[in-house]
Design a protein around this motif. Structure first.
Motif, PDB file in Angstrom:
ATOM      1  N   ALA A  26       0.838  -1.202   0.000  1.00 36.60           N
ATOM      2  CA  ALA A  26       0.000   0.000   0.000  1.00 36.60           C
ATOM      3  C   ALA A  26       0.874   1.254   0.000  1.00 36.60           C
ATOM      4  N   ALA A  27       1.893   1.267   0.866  1.00 38.00           N
ATOM      5  CA  ALA A  27       2.784   2.428   0.937  1.00 38.00           C
ATOM      6  C   ALA A  27       3.522   2.617  -0.382  1.00 38.00           C
ATOM      7  N   LEU A  28       3.990   1.519  -0.969  1.00 38.39           N
ATOM      8  CA  LEU A  28       4.714   1.615  -2.231  1.00 38.39           C
ATOM      9  C   LEU A  28       3.801   2.138  -3.347  1.00 38.39           C
ATOM     10  N   PHE A  29       2.542   1.699  -3.338  1.00 39.99           N
ATOM     11  CA  PHE A  29       1.608   2.173  -4.361  1.00 39.99           C
ATOM     12  C   PHE A  29       1.390   3.670  -4.241  1.00 39.99           C
ATOM     13  N   TRP A  30       1.094   4.160  -3.030  1.00 45.26           N
ATOM     14  CA  TRP A  30       0.750   5.573  -2.858  1.00 45.26           C
ATOM     15  C   TRP A  30       1.948   6.485  -3.081  1.00 45.26           C
ATOM     16  N   ILE A  31       3.162   5.990  -2.826  1.00 45.47           N
ATOM     17  CA  ILE A  31       4.342   6.825  -3.039  1.00 45.47           C
ATOM     18  C   ILE A  31       4.854   6.723  -4.472  1.00 45.47           C
ATOM     19  N   LEU A  32       4.954   5.495  -4.985  1.00 48.88           N
ATOM     20  CA  LEU A  32       5.595   5.285  -6.284  1.00 48.88           C
ATOM     21  C   LEU A  32       4.627   5.374  -7.459  1.00 48.88           C
ATOM     22  N   ALA A  33       3.422   4.829  -7.308  1.00 50.42           N
ATOM     23  CA  ALA A  33       2.518   4.698  -8.451  1.00 50.42           C
ATOM     24  C   ALA A  33       1.447   5.776  -8.516  1.00 50.42           C
ATOM     25  N   PHE A  34       0.841   6.105  -7.382  1.00 49.00           N
ATOM     26  CA  PHE A  34      -0.315   6.999  -7.420  1.00 49.00           C
ATOM     27  C   PHE A  34       0.003   8.374  -8.007  1.00 49.00           C
ATOM     28  N   THR A  36       2.120   9.293 -10.309  1.00 46.71           N
ATOM     29  CA  THR A  36       2.202   9.184 -11.760  1.00 46.71           C
ATOM     30  C   THR A  36       0.851   8.808 -12.354  1.00 46.71           C
ATOM     31  N   LEU A  37       0.065   8.000 -11.642  1.00 41.13           N
ATOM     32  CA  LEU A  37      -1.284   7.668 -12.101  1.00 41.13           C
ATOM     33  C   LEU A  37      -2.135   8.929 -12.214  1.00 41.13           C
ATOM     34  N   LEU A  38      -2.008   9.820 -11.245  1.00 41.99           N
ATOM     35  CA  LEU A  38      -2.727  11.095 -11.316  1.00 41.99           C
ATOM     36  C   LEU A  38      -2.277  11.898 -12.534  1.00 41.99           C
ATOM     37  N   TYR A  64       1.746  19.484 -14.130  1.00 45.85           N
ATOM     38  CA  TYR A  64       1.429  18.403 -13.204  1.00 45.85           C
ATOM     39  C   TYR A  64       2.579  17.432 -12.975  1.00 45.85           C
ATOM     40  N   VAL A  65       3.643  17.528 -13.736  1.00 47.10           N
ATOM     41  CA  VAL A  65       4.804  16.674 -13.442  1.00 47.10           C
ATOM     42  C   VAL A  65       5.424  17.059 -12.096  1.00 47.10           C
ATOM     43  N   PRO A  66       5.782  18.332 -11.849  1.00 50.05           N
ATOM     44  CA  PRO A  66       6.286  18.673 -10.514  1.00 50.05           C
ATOM     45  C   PRO A  66       5.242  18.482  -9.425  1.00 50.05           C
ATOM     46  N   ILE A  67       3.960  18.654  -9.750  1.00 49.40           N
ATOM     47  CA  ILE A  67       2.909  18.422  -8.754  1.00 49.40           C
ATOM     48  C   ILE A  67       2.888  16.950  -8.350  1.00 49.40           C
ATOM     49  N   ALA A  68       3.034  16.051  -9.325  1.00 52.01           N
ATOM     50  CA  ALA A  68       3.085  14.623  -9.015  1.00 52.01           C
ATOM     51  C   ALA A  68       4.278  14.300  -8.126  1.00 52.01           C
ATOM     52  N   ILE A  69       5.393  14.951  -8.394  1.00 53.82           N
ATOM     53  CA  ILE A  69       6.585  14.739  -7.562  1.00 53.82           C
ATOM     54  C   ILE A  69       6.343  15.228  -6.147  1.00 53.82           C
ATOM     55  N   LEU A  70       5.727  16.403  -6.009  1.00 51.77           N
ATOM     56  CA  LEU A  70       5.429  16.919  -4.673  1.00 51.77           C
ATOM     57  C   LEU A  70       4.426  16.026  -3.947  1.00 51.77           C
ATOM     58  N   LEU A  71       3.474  15.474  -4.676  1.00 49.70           N
ATOM     59  CA  LEU A  71       2.505  14.574  -4.056  1.00 49.70           C
ATOM     60  C   LEU A  71       3.212  13.346  -3.476  1.00 49.70           C
TER      61      LEU A  71
END
Length: 252
Positions: A26-34, A36-38, A64-71
């Protein structure tokens, strides 16, 4: 304890924590995948792939690329790391480690290193997908992009440490983290890119660590050196939060 022994001990702790970290899908998904999915969801909307005069000729997907990184930094620092640290303290692990040569600081340092590495990996994924799938230009000022990214990650991890320091239980940590998470998402531009905010709101958001980081990353992506004011705001927040966490954090 000799320096060599201490180094081996810290390495062993890091390896053990890394194994545990990789067992948390779950942690890996929300940090690594979510994040970029957004980015992919935003990029699949045709109007967001069109240049906008209001954004200086940029597309929404570009922002949204830097926004995804900040997320990724926010999720790692506020949602993932604090419950782990509080859980270790709640179960008495930090207290027991404090009585041994292997101090609890090694465990905390390992968690910071692992979450920082996860943020870096997520940033690389977002940059790669943005470039390959949506034609988003890579940061034109890489020398300024890296320190802005590092400061953003450090500020998020410092905020997470502060949350863990004031929360006595894991449930409280999760509640406080959730309360902080959504304002952090807003100031990083998840719902409205900081560059597209009205002037006064943009200035106010720019005084927060993630708002300042968003401005710095946007500037570096456009080829400018990040504004020293934005870097300074993020750095000051990081120092203040680290000092607060060190003062309030207890091993038991």
């Amino acid at each position: 304890m000799s320096t060599a022994t201490l180094r081996r001990t810290h390495t062993a702790v890091l390896k053990a924590e890394a194994r545990l970290f990789t067992r948390e899908p779950a942690a890996l998904f929300w940090i690594l995948a979510f994040p970029t999915l957004l980015l992919v969801i935003i990029g699949c909307i045709p109007v967001f792939r069109e240049p906008s005069p209001d954004l200086g000729g940029l597309r929404t997907v570009d922002l949204y690329v830097p926004i995804a990184i900040l997320l990724a930094t926010i999720t790692s620092g506020i949602q993932s790391m604090p419950p782990l640290l509080t859980g270790y303290r709640e179960r008495g692990i930090l207290r027991r480690m404090a009585t041994t040569p292997m101090k609890p600081g090694a465990l905390i340092g390992a968690q910071i290193a692992l979450h920082g590495a996860a943020v870096l990996a997520s940033a690389l994924i977002a940059l790669a997908v943005g470039r390959l799938v949506f034609g988003v230009a890579l940061p034109r000022q890489l020398g300024g992009y890296l320190p802005a990214l590092v400061l953003a990650a450090l500020s998020a991890l410092a905020l997470g440490a502060a949350i863990s320091a004031i929360s006595r239980t894991t449930k409280i940590t999760q509640a406080v983290g959730s309360a902080v998470f959504f304002p952090a998402m807003f100031t990083s531009g998840v719902w409205l890119p900081v560059a597209a905010m009205p002037g006064t709101l943009r200035d106010i958001v720019g005084l927060t660590p993630f708002g300042a980081s968003a401005r710095a990353l946007d500037q570096a992506a456009a080829g400018q050196w990040p504004g020293w004011t934005h870097l300074a705001v993020t750095a000051v927040w990081t120092v203040v939060l680290v000092a607060f966490a060190r003062r309030r954090f207890t091993w038991e």
